[in-house]
Structure formats: structure tokens, C-alpha cells
Design a protein around this motif. Structure first.
Motif, short mmCIF file in Angstrom:
data_model
loop_
_atom_site.label_atom_id
_atom_site.label_comp_id
_atom_site.label_asym_id
_atom_site.label_seq_id
_atom_site.Cartn_x
_atom_site.Cartn_y
_atom_site.Cartn_z
N ILE A 119 -102.89 -4.51 73.45
CA ILE A 119 -102.11 -5.35 72.53
C ILE A 119 -102.92 -5.64 71.27
N ILE A 120 -104.19 -5.95 71.45
CA ILE A 120 -105.04 -6.23 70.29
C ILE A 120 -105.12 -5.01 69.37
N LEU A 121 -105.33 -3.84 69.95
CA LEU A 121 -105.42 -2.62 69.14
C LEU A 121 -104.11 -2.33 68.41
N ALA A 122 -102.99 -2.58 69.10
CA ALA A 122 -101.69 -2.25 68.52
C ALA A 122 -101.24 -3.27 67.48
N GLU A 123 -101.63 -4.54 67.64
CA GLU A 123 -101.04 -5.59 66.81
C GLU A 123 -102.07 -6.37 66.00
N LEU A 125 -103.37 -5.86 63.05
CA LEU A 125 -103.05 -6.05 61.63
C LEU A 125 -102.02 -7.15 61.43
N ARG A 126 -101.12 -7.32 62.38
CA ARG A 126 -100.09 -8.35 62.26
C ARG A 126 -100.63 -9.72 62.66
N PHE A 127 -101.64 -9.74 63.54
CA PHE A 127 -102.18 -11.00 64.04
C PHE A 127 -103.71 -10.99 63.92
N PRO A 128 -104.22 -11.03 62.68
CA PRO A 128 -105.67 -10.90 62.47
C PRO A 128 -106.49 -12.02 63.11
N GLU A 129 -105.94 -13.23 63.19
CA GLU A 129 -106.68 -14.33 63.79
C GLU A 129 -106.89 -14.08 65.28
N LEU A 130 -105.86 -13.54 65.93
CA LEU A 130 -105.95 -13.22 67.35
C LEU A 130 -106.94 -12.07 67.57
N ALA A 131 -106.90 -11.09 66.68
CA ALA A 131 -107.83 -9.96 66.78
C ALA A 131 -109.27 -10.43 66.59
N ASP A 132 -109.48 -11.34 65.65
CA ASP A 132 -110.82 -11.87 65.41
C ASP A 132 -111.32 -12.63 66.63
N PHE A 133 -110.43 -13.40 67.27
CA PHE A 133 -110.79 -14.13 68.49
C PHE A 133 -111.22 -13.15 69.57
N TYR A 134 -110.47 -12.07 69.77
CA TYR A 134 -110.79 -11.09 70.81
C TYR A 134 -112.13 -10.40 70.50
N HIS A 135 -112.33 -10.10 69.23
CA HIS A 135 -113.57 -9.43 68.84
C HIS A 135 -114.77 -10.31 69.16
N ARG A 136 -114.68 -11.61 68.83
CA ARG A 136 -115.78 -12.53 69.08
C ARG A 136 -115.97 -12.78 70.57
N THR A 137 -114.87 -12.93 71.29
CA THR A 137 -114.93 -13.33 72.69
C THR A 137 -115.32 -12.20 73.62
#
Length: 222
Positions: A119-123, A125-137
Motif C-alpha cells: 500500500i505504501i509503495l502504491a499510494e 505519492l497521494r499520502f506522503p505523510e503516511l509514506a514518511d511515517f512508514y519510512h521512519r518507522t
């Protein structure tokens, strides 16, 4: 108190309030795995959990919070074991790397769990805050543990002086791809078990990483 009053039997069981967030997250994992993030609604999660939408909001203020809690609960536990395995094996970086990536790969035996990085890989660009959270976590922690093992191997003269971050990504990328591929194409899973796959990838990776002395010892020309 009227001792002659008829006893009214209570319910055979009741849901413990402290268990409900876990029920919500279990239901949310199914819904996210099926629908992705953008298409999932809080109503969908509530229905899957057998709760009202209002009840869901008692525990999670938003869909983002549900997803983050899933990452922290499901992948966070795996991450803690991964970090511990990596730190415990710094005296033997080769064994440490193999043990750590085996643990990490096998944690995704529940293919629904692979839906979270998918989900993170697919979405992203649409949800950068969520992607940033996953990257950090998740991603940064995984890389940090592997970097320590690679650096320990370099310091011991087992590995060539490569860039540890690049090495960490090079090792994990084929494993992550295989986990995602197994989720996308469950009818085409290779006959290898996950342990056998990890060992094969590790062997291929190591032959390109070992110092010439290690290569000569294994019979591979430098």
C-alpha cells in the motif's frame, strides 16, 4: 435487596473493552489488504470489526491512525526482534545477516501483512505523510540494523569496504520484491520455501560481497 426477586441471567460473554482495538486492527488489516488505503472507509472497518463507526472513533481518530497503529503493532513487533537479532550477532556478521533476514522474510508468512508495504509503495505519492511515517518507522530502522552488521563485517575484514547503506538496500530489495510478488501472484509461488529462498538470495549476494580471501577459500576465483 429483594432476595425473592428472580435472577436475571447475564450475557454468556461480553467483549472486553481493552480487546476492541486489537479486533479493529485485525479487521482493518483484512480491509486494507483487499481495498488498499484510499478506497478503505472507516465504515468498512467498523463493519468488518462488528462495531459501530462511532465505536471505532473511540480508539482511532482517523483512518490514518488505524493504518499507523497496524504498522506499529504488526511490523513493529517484527522490527524489534529484527533489531535484537542484528545487535546480538555483531560478533558474527555473516550469521547475523542471515539470521536477521530469515526472521524478517518469514514474518510475512501472513500475506495480508505484505499489504502494508504494498500500500505504501502504491499510494505514497497521494499520502506522503503516511509514506514518511512508514519510512521512519520501518525502513530506516531496518536499514540501520543492517548497516551495523555490514560495518562490523567490514571492520573484521570479512567484507570489502562497500557503502553499508547501499549493501543493505541491495540485500533487502529482492526479498521485498519476492514477498510482494507472492501476494500479487499466489498461484505462482515457487516451490522453494521462504527459508530456502532467503538462503539462495543470501548466497548469491554474499559471493559478490566477500573479500577475495573468502572467495578463494570458497573456490570462487577473485
Amino acid at each position: 435487596m429483594n432476595v425473592n426477586a428472580p435472577l436475571v441471567p447475564g450475557p454468556k460473554w461480553t467483549r472486553k473493552p481493552q480487546a476492541r482495538p486489537d479486533e479493529v486492527l485485525e479487521a482493518a488489516l483484512d480491509v486494507f489488504a483487499a481495498n488498499g488505503f484510499a478506497a478503505t472507509r472507516m465504515d468498512d472497518i467498523a463493519k468488518a470489526a462488528g462495531l459501530s463507526k462511532a465505536a471505532i472513533y473511540l480508539y482511532f481518530p482517523s483512518k490514518d491512525d488505524v493504518f499507523k497503529a497496524l504498522v506499529e503493532q504488526r511490523i513493529g513487533v517484527v522490527q524489534s526482534h529484527f533489531d535484537a537479532a542484528a545487535k546480538d550477532q555483531k560478533h558474527d556478521p555473516l550469521a547475523g545477516l542471515q539470521r536477521a533476514i530469515r526472521l524478517w522474510a518469514n514474518s510475512f508468512h501472513d500475506l495480508r501483512l505484505a499489504a502494508l508495504p504494498r500500500i505504501i509503495l502504491a499510494e505514497a505519492l497521494r499520502f506522503p505523510e503516511l509514506a514518511d511515517f512508514y519510512h521512519r518507522t520501518v525502513i530506516e530502522r531496518t536499514q540501520a540494523s543492517l548497516i551495523e552488521l555490514f560495518q562490523a563485517g567490514i571492520d573484521k575484514g570479512l567484507f570489502r569496504p562497500v557503502e553499508p547503506l547501499v549493501a543493505a538496500r541491495a540485500l533487502m530489495s529482492p526479498l521485498m520484491f519476492e514477498i510482494l510478488r507472492r501476494q500479487a501472484f499466489p498461484a505462482h509461488i515457487p516451490p522453494l520455501s521462504m527459508d530456502e529462498l532467503v538462503d539462495s538470495i543470501f548466497d548469491l549476494f554474499l559471493k559478490g560481497l566477500a573479500m577475495p580471501e573468502v572467495e578463494n577459500h570458497s573456490g570462487v576465483a577473485p
